[in-house]
Design a protein around this motif. Structure first.
Motif, PDB file in Angstrom:
ATOM      1  N   UNK A 195      46.585  21.915  40.925  1.00  0.00           N
ATOM      2  CA  UNK A 195      47.267  22.806  41.869  1.00  0.00           C
ATOM      3  C   UNK A 195      46.320  23.932  42.283  1.00  0.00           C
ATOM      4  N   UNK A 196      46.479  24.422  43.479  1.00  0.00           N
ATOM      5  CA  UNK A 196      45.727  25.592  43.958  1.00  0.00           C
ATOM      6  C   UNK A 196      46.684  26.756  44.137  1.00  0.00           C
ATOM      7  N   UNK A 197      46.315  27.877  43.510  1.00  0.00           N
ATOM      8  CA  UNK A 197      47.150  29.084  43.541  1.00  0.00           C
ATOM      9  C   UNK A 197      46.446  30.148  44.377  1.00  0.00           C
ATOM     10  N   UNK A 198      47.206  30.784  45.228  1.00  0.00           N
ATOM     11  CA  UNK A 198      46.660  31.798  46.143  1.00  0.00           C
ATOM     12  C   UNK A 198      47.439  33.094  45.923  1.00  0.00           C
ATOM     13  N   UNK A 199      46.952  33.940  44.972  1.00  0.00           N
ATOM     14  CA  UNK A 199      47.632  35.213  44.761  1.00  0.00           C
ATOM     15  C   UNK A 199      47.271  36.219  45.873  1.00  0.00           C
ATOM     16  N   UNK A 200      48.200  37.054  46.214  1.00  0.00           N
ATOM     17  CA  UNK A 200      47.954  38.029  47.273  1.00  0.00           C
ATOM     18  C   UNK A 200      47.278  39.263  46.685  1.00  0.00           C
ATOM     19  N   UNK A 201      45.996  39.069  46.246  1.00  0.00           N
ATOM     20  CA  UNK A 201      45.253  40.188  45.650  1.00  0.00           C
ATOM     21  C   UNK A 201      43.744  39.909  45.724  1.00  0.00           C
ATOM     22  N   UNK A 202      42.932  41.019  45.712  1.00  0.00           N
ATOM     23  CA  UNK A 202      41.473  40.916  45.626  1.00  0.00           C
ATOM     24  C   UNK A 202      40.958  41.557  44.340  1.00  0.00           C
ATOM     25  N   UNK A 203      41.880  41.925  43.458  1.00  0.00           N
ATOM     26  CA  UNK A 203      41.512  42.790  42.341  1.00  0.00           C
ATOM     27  C   UNK A 203      41.118  42.016  41.090  1.00  0.00           C
ATOM     28  N   UNK A 204      41.225  40.681  41.107  1.00  0.00           N
ATOM     29  CA  UNK A 204      40.866  39.934  39.901  1.00  0.00           C
ATOM     30  C   UNK A 204      39.376  40.124  39.612  1.00  0.00           C
ATOM     31  N   UNK A 205      38.529  40.004  40.659  1.00  0.00           N
ATOM     32  CA  UNK A 205      37.085  40.199  40.469  1.00  0.00           C
ATOM     33  C   UNK A 205      36.628  41.598  40.889  1.00  0.00           C
TER      34      UNK A 205
END
Length: 531
Positions: free
Chosen positions: A182-192
């Protein structure tokens, strides 16, 4: 750390063990609507630091775990709640000194499209592909450094969307092995902790999982045939009968008669014969039919009998025997006395005789002579019906003839000359015929074998104008005939009632003393020459 090959081997072994231990039950269906899955998974990241999508070379692959609760909606759709957790580490190959470590959790609600819906693939197919899509929450605590500059723990609570493709392998009726990506697309840029100049959200994750799924619940199966009542097209199947996937009894030969009722389960037959074949359609199974290609009778082992005499046509040497006639083993009419006249045409079936005499013995010439000449020797007192003693020897001879030829009857006809009144003569002729009959009856001859009647003066055989002619006309005739044939007197002289017939009507027999005149005989015929 756990390498991917070791992970997959362990997962496969666990799947096999669960499959062997699982009880017999139908897969997740309308009866067993809920299924639980336990999964092991691997996350892969793609974002501003780089990507390890489909990268299998790393030695620091981490392992996560998750679970799924699935609820059956229809043959094509399920709804599922998915959860997953993993501590994920990534070191950038693009920018030295850039990396992050994140404890990631995902909780999603998804709609599953099953291709084993009975239209594309069978519901119980071994390989069952499916697709899923949905949305949920992405939860993470991430820390690391960017170009050597560290950043502290960042808590992330953001929505996400996902798409999933999976393969399910049916290990048993209740246990499955699932492999999904599965491909997950979280609405965030803060993981990296890196942002794009275009403000686009680049942090994405691939999740590869392998897991075991077990269907829960109790299947309703009233007839205990292993097929749920909702799918059972034959719900009343007797206990212990093998059934097909629709719950209907097996019918190997496809003749519409289930095997458990089919006496010929491997050969197509007819229901009326418990599934056995009947090529000629005569109601006798081919196995019991001595003439399987020609319609016949059940009592004759399926062979035909055109004349219905009980002998099959192929053995019948007399195929056109009339209905109801008794026959021998060859189908020919019985002939008990062997005279060549079959019993049904033989008036004397127990005594041989020629066909010209209807199978009865002919009266010998000597006996015929006695009968023909009897009229000369049977005498009466004048104007009376009293037999003279001289008549007895001849009457006794006739008694013997009747005993010798039991198939014959005797006609006694009385006649007078023309002297006297007509009624007197008619009565006298009856009385004299009856006197001769009474004598023979007294000697044991059955009454139904002797008929007596009178013709009076109506049937002369000579001229009444002369004394000689009158003497000839005063006579009693004795004529034998086969019992059942027309009375000999009627053949010679025409109709006149017999004494028995007159008595049957309740009328008095004509005598010289009464005036009762029976039915008139036909008009006088020309005098006949006396034989």
């Amino acid at each position: 750390m756990v390498s991917k090959p070791n992970l997959l081997r362990g997962l496969a072994l666990g799947a096999v063990v669960l499959g062997m231990a699982a009880p017999r039950a139908q897969a997740q269906t309308a009866d067993r609507k809920t299924a639980l899955s336990a999964n092991i998974g691997l996350l892969q990241y793609s974002g501003n630091m780089g990507s390890d999508f489909w990268n299998r070379s790393g030695n620091d692959l981490s392992v996560g775990g998750g679970g799924t609760i699935t609820r059956y909606l229809s043959p094509s759709f399920d709804v599922a709640v998915l959860g997953y957790y993993e501590t994920y580490k990534f070191s950038s190959e693009l920018t030295k000194g850039s990396n992050f470590e994140a404890r990631i959790g995902m909780v999603d609600l998804g709609l599953k499209l099953k291709l084993n819906n009975g239209k594309i693939l069978k519901e119980d197919a071994f390989i069952q592909p499916y697709l899923m899509g949905g949305a949920g929450m992405f939860l993470a605590n991430s820390s690391g450094q960017v170009s050597g500059k560290g950043f502290g723990v960042t808590q992330i609570r953001r929505p996400e969307v996902f798409g999933l493709a999976g393969l399910r392998f049916r290990l048993s009726d209740a246990v499955y092995l699932d492999l999904t990506t599965s491909q997950h697309y979280p609405f965030t840029e803060r993981v990296d902790n890196l942002s794009s100049p275009s403000d686009k959200l680049y942090d994405r994750f691939l999740l590869h999982q392998a897991g075991i799924t077990v269907a829960l619940g109790k299947m309703q199966d009233e007839d205990k045939d292993g097929v749920s009542d909702k799918k059972d097209k034959c719900p009343g199947t007797p206990a212990g009968v093998a059934v097909d996937p629709n719950g209907c009894p097996l019918d190997k030969d496809g003749d519409g008669v289930p095997d458990y009722q089919d006496k010929c389960p491997d050969v197509k037959g007819v229901a009326a014969l418990q599934g056995c074949p009947d090529r000629d359609g005569d109601g006798v199974t081919d196995a019991d039919d001595a003439c399987p290609d020609t319609p016949g009778k059940a009592e004759l082992k399926g062979c035909p009998d055109a004349d219905n005499d009980g002998v099959i046509d192929q053995n019948d040497k007399c195929p056109n025997t009339p209905a109801g006639v008794s026959v021998d083993a060859n189908g020919c009419p019985l002939d008990r006395d062997g005279d060549g006249v079959p019993d049904y045409q033989d008036r004397c079936p127990d005594r041989a005789g020629p066909a010209s005499n209807k199978g009865c013995p002919e009266i010998k010439a000597e006996a015929k002579k006695i009968l023909n000449e009897a009229t000369k020797y049977i005498n009466f007192d004048f104007n009376k019906a009293t037999l003279k003693p001289s008549s007895y020897p001849k009457l006794q001879q006739m008694v013997q003839i009747m005993n010798d030829y039991p198939d014959y009857s005797l006609s006694i006809a009385g006649h007078t000359d023309s002297k006297g009144a007509d009624n007197f003569n008619l009565g006298l002729s009856y009385e004299r015929a009856n006197a001769a009959r009474a004598y023979m009856l007294s000697k044991g001859i059955p009454a139904d074998r002797i008929e007596a009647r009178g013709y009076g003066e109506t049937k002369p055989i000579a001229d009444n104008a002369t004394a000689a002619g009158q003497a000839l006309n005063r006579r009693v005739d004795f004529d034998p005939y086969l019992t059942g044939e027309t009375n000999a007197a009627e053949v010679k002289y025409g109709a006149a009632p017999t004494i028995q017939e007159i008595k049957a009507t309740g009328k008095p027999v004509p005598t010289r003393a009464n005036k009762v005149v029976p039915k008139k005989a036909p008009a006088k015929k020309a005098p006949m020459k006396r034989k």
